[in-house]
Design a protein around this motif. Structure first.
Motif, PDB file in Angstrom:
ATOM      1  N   MET A 167       0.697  -1.180   0.123  1.00  0.00           N
ATOM      2  CA  MET A 167       0.078   0.053   0.024  1.00  0.00           C
ATOM      3  C   MET A 167       0.919   1.167   0.034  1.00  0.00           C
ATOM      4  O   MET A 167       0.553   2.330  -0.573  1.00  0.00           O
ATOM      5  N   ALA A 168       1.838   1.209   0.956  1.00  0.00           N
ATOM      6  CA  ALA A 168       2.740   2.248   0.714  1.00  0.00           C
ATOM      7  C   ALA A 168       3.543   2.560  -0.632  1.00  0.00           C
ATOM      8  O   ALA A 168       3.661   3.686  -0.962  1.00  0.00           O
ATOM      9  N   ALA A 169       3.733   1.442  -1.497  1.00  0.00           N
ATOM     10  CA  ALA A 169       4.451   1.482  -2.753  1.00  0.00           C
ATOM     11  C   ALA A 169       3.332   1.996  -3.566  1.00  0.00           C
ATOM     12  O   ALA A 169       3.669   3.210  -4.431  1.00  0.00           O
ATOM     13  N   ASP A 170       2.159   1.885  -3.328  1.00  0.00           N
ATOM     14  CA  ASP A 170       1.063   2.398  -4.348  1.00  0.00           C
ATOM     15  C   ASP A 170       0.771   4.072  -4.123  1.00  0.00           C
ATOM     16  O   ASP A 170       0.615   4.777  -5.051  1.00  0.00           O
ATOM     17  N   PHE A 171       1.135   4.278  -2.753  1.00  0.00           N
ATOM     18  CA  PHE A 171       0.960   5.720  -2.333  1.00  0.00           C
ATOM     19  C   PHE A 171       2.205   6.424  -3.184  1.00  0.00           C
ATOM     20  O   PHE A 171       2.106   7.563  -3.484  1.00  0.00           O
ATOM     21  N   MET A 172       3.361   5.973  -3.038  1.00  0.00           N
ATOM     22  CA  MET A 172       4.679   6.528  -3.538  1.00  0.00           C
ATOM     23  C   MET A 172       4.387   6.716  -4.954  1.00  0.00           C
ATOM     24  O   MET A 172       4.816   7.582  -5.534  1.00  0.00           O
ATOM     25  N   ASP A 173       3.879   5.558  -5.491  1.00  0.00           N
ATOM     26  CA  ASP A 173       3.684   5.651  -6.893  1.00  0.00           C
ATOM     27  C   ASP A 173       2.773   6.894  -7.512  1.00  0.00           C
ATOM     28  O   ASP A 173       2.873   7.540  -8.439  1.00  0.00           O
ATOM     29  N   ALA A 174       1.808   6.919  -6.518  1.00  0.00           N
ATOM     30  CA  ALA A 174       0.534   7.975  -6.870  1.00  0.00           C
ATOM     31  C   ALA A 174       1.197   9.198  -6.696  1.00  0.00           C
ATOM     32  O   ALA A 174       1.035  10.385  -7.581  1.00  0.00           O
ATOM     33  N   ILE A 175       2.194   9.530  -5.859  1.00  0.00           N
ATOM     34  CA  ILE A 175       2.836  10.729  -5.430  1.00  0.00           C
ATOM     35  C   ILE A 175       3.712  11.238  -6.711  1.00  0.00           C
ATOM     36  O   ILE A 175       3.786  12.346  -7.190  1.00  0.00           O
ATOM     37  N   LEU A 176       4.585  10.110  -7.129  1.00  0.00           N
ATOM     38  CA  LEU A 176       5.542  10.357  -8.002  1.00  0.00           C
ATOM     39  C   LEU A 176       4.618  10.608  -9.446  1.00  0.00           C
ATOM     40  O   LEU A 176       5.202  11.493 -10.303  1.00  0.00           O
ATOM     41  N   ASN A 177       3.670   9.867  -9.635  1.00  0.00           N
ATOM     42  CA  ASN A 177       2.688  10.133 -10.932  1.00  0.00           C
ATOM     43  C   ASN A 177       2.328  11.805 -10.936  1.00  0.00           C
ATOM     44  O   ASN A 177       2.210  12.351 -11.813  1.00  0.00           O
ATOM     45  N   ALA A 178       1.746  11.891  -9.581  1.00  0.00           N
ATOM     46  CA  ALA A 178       1.286  13.345  -9.385  1.00  0.00           C
ATOM     47  C   ALA A 178       2.499  14.658  -9.708  1.00  0.00           C
ATOM     48  O   ALA A 178       2.128  15.389 -10.494  1.00  0.00           O
ATOM     49  N   LEU A 179       3.664  14.223  -9.089  1.00  0.00           N
ATOM     50  CA  LEU A 179       4.707  14.945  -9.279  1.00  0.00           C
ATOM     51  C   LEU A 179       5.094  15.127 -10.800  1.00  0.00           C
ATOM     52  O   LEU A 179       5.240  16.330 -11.336  1.00  0.00           O
ATOM     53  N   MET A 180       5.123  14.048 -11.636  1.00  0.00           N
ATOM     54  CA  MET A 180       5.453  14.046 -12.857  1.00  0.00           C
ATOM     55  C   MET A 180       4.386  14.869 -13.650  1.00  0.00           C
ATOM     56  O   MET A 180       4.776  15.594 -14.792  1.00  0.00           O
ATOM     57  N   ALA A 181       3.341  14.735 -13.599  1.00  0.00           N
ATOM     58  CA  ALA A 181       2.015  15.526 -14.160  1.00  0.00           C
ATOM     59  C   ALA A 181       2.295  16.829 -13.892  1.00  0.00           C
ATOM     60  O   ALA A 181       2.192  17.698 -14.785  1.00  0.00           O
ATOM     61  N   ILE A 182       2.429  17.174 -12.467  1.00  0.00           N
ATOM     62  CA  ILE A 182       2.872  18.766 -12.283  1.00  0.00           C
ATOM     63  C   ILE A 182       3.895  19.296 -13.024  1.00  0.00           C
ATOM     64  O   ILE A 182       3.763  20.364 -13.608  1.00  0.00           O
ATOM     65  N   GLY A 183       5.001  18.314 -13.227  1.00  0.00           N
ATOM     66  CA  GLY A 183       5.962  18.761 -13.887  1.00  0.00           C
ATOM     67  C   GLY A 183       6.167  19.098 -15.341  1.00  0.00           C
ATOM     68  O   GLY A 183       6.608  19.895 -15.968  1.00  0.00           O
ATOM     69  N   LEU A 184       5.252  18.063 -15.865  1.00  0.00           N
ATOM     70  CA  LEU A 184       4.919  17.893 -17.228  1.00  0.00           C
ATOM     71  C   LEU A 184       3.915  19.392 -17.508  1.00  0.00           C
ATOM     72  O   LEU A 184       4.331  20.090 -18.696  1.00  0.00           O
ATOM     73  N   LEU A 185       3.063  19.681 -16.765  1.00  0.00           N
ATOM     74  CA  LEU A 185       2.149  20.760 -16.772  1.00  0.00           C
ATOM     75  C   LEU A 185       3.090  22.130 -16.827  1.00  0.00           C
ATOM     76  O   LEU A 185       2.821  23.053 -17.483  1.00  0.00           O
ATOM     77  N   VAL A 186       3.958  22.144 -15.902  1.00  0.00           N
ATOM     78  CA  VAL A 186       4.712  23.137 -15.757  1.00  0.00           C
ATOM     79  C   VAL A 186       5.516  23.639 -16.873  1.00  0.00           C
ATOM     80  O   VAL A 186       5.669  24.640 -17.626  1.00  0.00           O
ATOM     81  N   ILE A 187       6.108  22.396 -17.499  1.00  0.00           N
ATOM     82  CA  ILE A 187       6.821  22.428 -18.509  1.00  0.00           C
ATOM     83  C   ILE A 187       6.163  22.916 -19.666  1.00  0.00           C
ATOM     84  O   ILE A 187       6.434  24.030 -20.694  1.00  0.00           O
ATOM     85  N   LEU A 188       4.965  22.443 -19.718  1.00  0.00           N
ATOM     86  CA  LEU A 188       3.699  22.875 -20.816  1.00  0.00           C
ATOM     87  C   LEU A 188       3.497  24.234 -20.838  1.00  0.00           C
ATOM     88  O   LEU A 188       3.463  25.053 -21.843  1.00  0.00           O
ATOM     89  N   VAL A 189       3.289  24.705 -19.427  1.00  0.00           N
ATOM     90  CA  VAL A 189       2.986  26.089 -19.423  1.00  0.00           C
ATOM     91  C   VAL A 189       4.187  26.974 -19.761  1.00  0.00           C
ATOM     92  O   VAL A 189       4.090  28.190 -20.472  1.00  0.00           O
ATOM     93  N   LEU A 190       5.544  26.510 -19.329  1.00  0.00           N
ATOM     94  CA  LEU A 190       6.598  27.514 -19.722  1.00  0.00           C
ATOM     95  C   LEU A 190       7.048  27.519 -21.527  1.00  0.00           C
ATOM     96  O   LEU A 190       7.184  28.422 -21.953  1.00  0.00           O
ATOM     97  N   ILE A 191       6.474  26.553 -22.246  1.00  0.00           N
ATOM     98  CA  ILE A 191       6.624  26.393 -23.383  1.00  0.00           C
ATOM     99  C   ILE A 191       5.684  27.285 -24.087  1.00  0.00           C
ATOM    100  O   ILE A 191       5.831  28.154 -25.128  1.00  0.00           O
ATOM    101  N   ILE A 192       4.354  27.255 -23.564  1.00  0.00           N
ATOM    102  CA  ILE A 192       3.365  28.167 -24.101  1.00  0.00           C
ATOM    103  C   ILE A 192       3.784  29.709 -23.655  1.00  0.00           C
ATOM    104  O   ILE A 192       3.748  30.346 -24.768  1.00  0.00           O
ATOM    105  N   TYR A 193       4.059  29.876 -22.753  1.00  0.00           N
ATOM    106  CA  TYR A 193       4.838  31.152 -22.289  1.00  0.00           C
ATOM    107  C   TYR A 193       5.722  31.708 -23.255  1.00  0.00           C
ATOM    108  O   TYR A 193       5.937  32.916 -23.952  1.00  0.00           O
TER     109      TYR A 193
END
Length: 212
Positions: free
Chosen positions: A1-27
């Motif tokens: 369960m802890a592994a699933d939680f870590m995976d979820a956090i990692l995926n969330a961080l990756m999604a946020i990172g991709l979103l930030v990169i996308l925003v920077l590209i658009i900017y």
């Protein structure tokens, strides 16, 4: 369960990172477009300013001795030789009017019984504009004195005066690399005509020489 939680956090961080990169590209794309637009506007403004050049002042802004120096082969540093060459026609008119005025001044001063030292600068008006003309003092005085002597001398004895006037003219017009084929005496001291006679009441209607 802890592994699933870590995976979820990692995926969330990756999604946020991709979103930030996308925003920077658009900017960045938007910023580059804005800079390109500003550059085009600046270039367009510069081209418009260059296409509407302010009119040049008469005689390239030269006057008095600086104009004489430029026309006699001693221009200021950086002046365009072709632009100076283009001034020869207008300057010949200015120089002719200056000489004519000096001769008339000497003639009329002599008639009034008052002679003096003529000024070698004079404001001359021509189609190119008004300009202060300067000629060497020696030639200014020579032309003036020819007028003085002509008013006091019978036409039959004008020979030496005409020669002195022509000498002054050859120096002035030759120095400025202008046409010297029309001697000053031919149009300032014409022989056998009412306007050329020192006692003529119509004196003063002197015609300028033909200017090429």
């Amino acid at each position: 369960m802890a592994a699933d939680f870590m995976d979820a956090i990692l995926n969330a961080l990756m999604a946020i990172g991709l979103l930030v990169i996308l925003v920077l590209i658009i900017y960045l794309i938007d910023r580059v477009s804005a800079i390109e637009k500003e550059t085009r506007q600046a270039l367009s403004s510069i081209q418009q300013q260059n296409s509407v050049q302010p009119p040049l002042p008469p005689f390239l802004g030269l006057s008095s001795k600086k104009l004489w120096d430029a026309m006699t082969g001693r221009p200021e540093m950086g002046m365009d030789p072709l632009a100076i060459f283009d001034l020869q026609g207008p300057y010949q008119i200015v120089l002719s009017k200056h000489v004519e005025a000096l001769y008339k001044e000497g003639f009329k001063d002599s008639q009034r019984g008052m002679t003096g030292e003529p000024k070698n600068t004079r404001l001359i008006t021509s189609s190119a504009g008004a300009v202060e003309s300067w000629i060497p003092p020696a030639q200014a005085n020579a032309v003036y004195q020819c007028g003085v002597q002509a008013a006091q001398t019978p036409e039959s004895n004008w020979g030496p005066i005409r020669d002195a006037l022509d000498d002054a003219g050859r120096f002035l017009f030759g120095k400025a690399q202008l046409d010297t084929s029309s001697p000053l005496s031919e149009w300032l001291m014409p022989l056998g005509t009412p306007d050329g006679h020192p006692n003529s009441p119509t004196y003063g209607h002197v015609k300028l020489p033909h200017l090429s």
